[in-house]
Design an enzyme around this catalytic site. Structure first.
Site, PDB file in Angstrom:
ATOM      1  N   HIS A   1      -9.356   0.292  -4.640  1.00  0.00           N
ATOM      2  CA  HIS A   1      -8.785  -0.643  -4.266  1.00  0.00           C
ATOM      3  C   HIS A   1      -7.360  -0.512  -4.690  1.00  0.00           C
ATOM      4  O   HIS A   1      -6.834   0.239  -5.651  1.00  0.00           O
ATOM      5  CB  HIS A   1      -8.680  -1.821  -4.779  1.00  0.00           C
ATOM      6  CG  HIS A   1     -10.002  -2.643  -3.912  1.00  0.00           C
ATOM      7  ND1 HIS A   1      -9.909  -2.831  -2.551  1.00  0.00           N
ATOM      8  CD2 HIS A   1     -11.771  -2.689  -4.712  1.00  0.00           C
ATOM      9  CE1 HIS A   1     -11.596  -3.417  -2.333  1.00  0.00           C
ATOM     10  NE2 HIS A   1     -12.145  -3.501  -4.016  1.00  0.00           N
ATOM     11  N   ILE A   2      -6.396   0.586  -3.844  1.00  0.00           N
ATOM     12  CA  ILE A   2      -4.680   1.018  -3.943  1.00  0.00           C
ATOM     13  C   ILE A   2      -4.284  -0.222  -4.516  1.00  0.00           C
ATOM     14  O   ILE A   2      -3.739  -0.181  -5.385  1.00  0.00           O
ATOM     15  CB  ILE A   2      -4.151   1.651  -2.538  1.00  0.00           C
ATOM     16  CG1 ILE A   2      -5.525   2.442  -1.644  1.00  0.00           C
ATOM     17  CG2 ILE A   2      -2.726   1.029  -2.637  1.00  0.00           C
ATOM     18  CD1 ILE A   2      -4.650   2.199  -0.096  1.00  0.00           C
ATOM     19  N   SER A   3      -4.373  -1.573  -3.912  1.00  0.00           N
ATOM     20  CA  SER A   3      -3.705  -2.558  -5.053  1.00  0.00           C
ATOM     21  C   SER A   3      -4.769  -3.441  -5.703  1.00  0.00           C
ATOM     22  O   SER A   3      -5.789  -2.764  -5.595  1.00  0.00           O
ATOM     23  CB  SER A   3      -3.443  -3.725  -3.432  1.00  0.00           C
ATOM     24  OG  SER A   3      -4.716  -4.665  -3.758  1.00  0.00           O
TER      25      SER A   3
ATOM     26  N   HIS B   1     -14.747  -8.697   0.467  1.00  0.00           N
ATOM     27  CA  HIS B   1     -14.341  -9.897   0.035  1.00  0.00           C
ATOM     28  C   HIS B   1     -15.262 -10.976   0.870  1.00  0.00           C
ATOM     29  O   HIS B   1     -15.737 -11.979   1.465  1.00  0.00           O
ATOM     30  CB  HIS B   1     -13.279 -10.211   0.244  1.00  0.00           C
ATOM     31  CG  HIS B   1     -11.818  -9.463  -0.382  1.00  0.00           C
ATOM     32  ND1 HIS B   1     -12.026  -9.077  -1.488  1.00  0.00           N
ATOM     33  CD2 HIS B   1     -11.468  -9.492  -0.006  1.00  0.00           C
ATOM     34  CE1 HIS B   1     -11.139  -8.206  -2.457  1.00  0.00           C
ATOM     35  NE2 HIS B   1     -10.197  -8.120  -1.385  1.00  0.00           N
TER      36      HIS B   1
ATOM     37  N   ASN C   1     -13.229   2.486  -0.208  1.00  0.00           N
ATOM     38  CA  ASN C   1     -12.612   1.197   0.111  1.00  0.00           C
ATOM     39  C   ASN C   1     -12.492   0.467   1.479  1.00  0.00           C
ATOM     40  O   ASN C   1     -12.721   0.699   2.195  1.00  0.00           O
ATOM     41  CB  ASN C   1     -11.198   2.210  -0.012  1.00  0.00           C
ATOM     42  CG  ASN C   1      -9.950   0.727   0.370  1.00  0.00           C
ATOM     43  OD1 ASN C   1     -10.320  -0.497   0.641  1.00  0.00           O
ATOM     44  ND2 ASN C   1      -8.747   1.434  -0.602  1.00  0.00           N
TER      45      ASN C   1
ATOM     46  N   ARG D   1      -9.510 -12.784  -2.530  1.00  0.00           N
ATOM     47  CA  ARG D   1      -9.554 -10.996  -2.994  1.00  0.00           C
ATOM     48  C   ARG D   1      -9.924 -10.771  -4.148  1.00  0.00           C
ATOM     49  O   ARG D   1     -10.693  -9.448  -4.617  1.00  0.00           O
ATOM     50  CB  ARG D   1      -8.630 -10.522  -2.816  1.00  0.00           C
ATOM     51  CG  ARG D   1      -8.046 -10.513  -1.771  1.00  0.00           C
ATOM     52  CD  ARG D   1      -6.329  -9.675  -1.884  1.00  0.00           C
ATOM     53  NE  ARG D   1      -5.586  -9.709  -0.469  1.00  0.00           N
ATOM     54  CZ  ARG D   1      -5.770  -8.919   0.660  1.00  0.00           C
ATOM     55  NH1 ARG D   1      -7.241  -8.584   1.017  1.00  0.00           N
ATOM     56  NH2 ARG D   1      -5.409  -9.648   2.087  1.00  0.00           N
TER      57      ARG D   1
ATOM     58  N   ASP E   1     -25.579  -4.886   0.801  1.00  0.00           N
ATOM     59  CA  ASP E   1     -26.694  -4.619   0.736  1.00  0.00           C
ATOM     60  C   ASP E   1     -26.598  -2.909   1.395  1.00  0.00           C
ATOM     61  O   ASP E   1     -27.882  -2.726   0.885  1.00  0.00           O
ATOM     62  CB  ASP E   1     -27.385  -5.090   1.619  1.00  0.00           C
ATOM     63  CG  ASP E   1     -27.728  -6.739   1.737  1.00  0.00           C
ATOM     64  OD1 ASP E   1     -27.550  -6.637   0.590  1.00  0.00           O
ATOM     65  OD2 ASP E   1     -28.021  -7.185   2.940  1.00  0.00           O
TER      66      ASP E   1
ATOM     67  N   TYR F   1       0.178  -1.109   0.144  1.00  0.00           N
ATOM     68  CA  TYR F   1      -0.209   0.006  -0.015  1.00  0.00           C
ATOM     69  C   TYR F   1       0.755   1.391   0.152  1.00  0.00           C
ATOM     70  O   TYR F   1       0.429   2.047   0.211  1.00  0.00           O
ATOM     71  CB  TYR F   1      -0.935   0.031   1.219  1.00  0.00           C
ATOM     72  CG  TYR F   1      -1.672  -1.143   1.175  1.00  0.00           C
ATOM     73  CD1 TYR F   1      -2.915  -1.718   0.524  1.00  0.00           C
ATOM     74  CD2 TYR F   1      -1.529  -2.784   1.759  1.00  0.00           C
ATOM     75  CE1 TYR F   1      -3.653  -2.191   0.545  1.00  0.00           C
ATOM     76  CE2 TYR F   1      -2.451  -3.377   1.713  1.00  0.00           C
ATOM     77  CZ  TYR F   1      -3.514  -3.618   1.120  1.00  0.00           C
ATOM     78  OH  TYR F   1      -4.492  -4.610   1.044  1.00  0.00           O
TER      79      TYR F   1
END
Length: 130
Positions: free
Chosen positions: A83-85, A63, A57, A94, A70, A7
């Site tokens: 998502h950073i990665s 996951h 994020n 993931r 919901d 990250y």
């Protein structure tokens, strides 16, 4: 606290400060919690406080959390998954996102730049642009 090898070393507060100075005509707020229910409560609050859009994020809750999915589906605001990665290049678990189908889109793997790209998208597409 995150894994710096994945990250990076720039703290989000520092990044956010720079983003706010780059886009002074737009109100940008930030909420972070490691508690699923607090994230859901904050999204509900956004429906009442004039928020126009959400960059989300959800970390590992992406996951695992049907409740978060919901909540995204229930609110009338557009939500963009960030998502950073590159989650698709990581562990198999993931590769499943419970929130993706409820969001208007996803940005993954571009580091903190993904937040700026998401913000630019909303600046260009939200109704009041303010």
């Amino acid at each position: 606290i995150r894994e710096t090898g994945i990250y990076g070393t720039i703290g989000f507060d520092s990044f956010l400060s720079g983003l706010k100075s780059q886009y002074p005509g737009h109100q940008i707020s930030y909420f972070q919690s490691n508690i699923e229910g607090e994230l859901i409560d904050r999204m509900h609050q956004c429906c009442q406080d004039g928020t126009e859009a959400i960059l989300l994020n959800a970390g590992a809750y992406t996951h695992t959390s049907i409740a978060l999915a919901d909540a995204v589906a229930a609110i009338p605001l557009p939500v963009l998954e960030i998502h950073i990665s590159n989650v698709l290049a990581r562990e198999d678990f993931r590769k499943t996102s419970f929130i993706a189908a409820k969001c208007i889109g996803s940005i993954s793997g571009l580091g903190l730049k993904g937040y700026e790209l998401g913000l630019l998208y909303f600046i260009q597409t939200t109704s009041t642009n303010g």
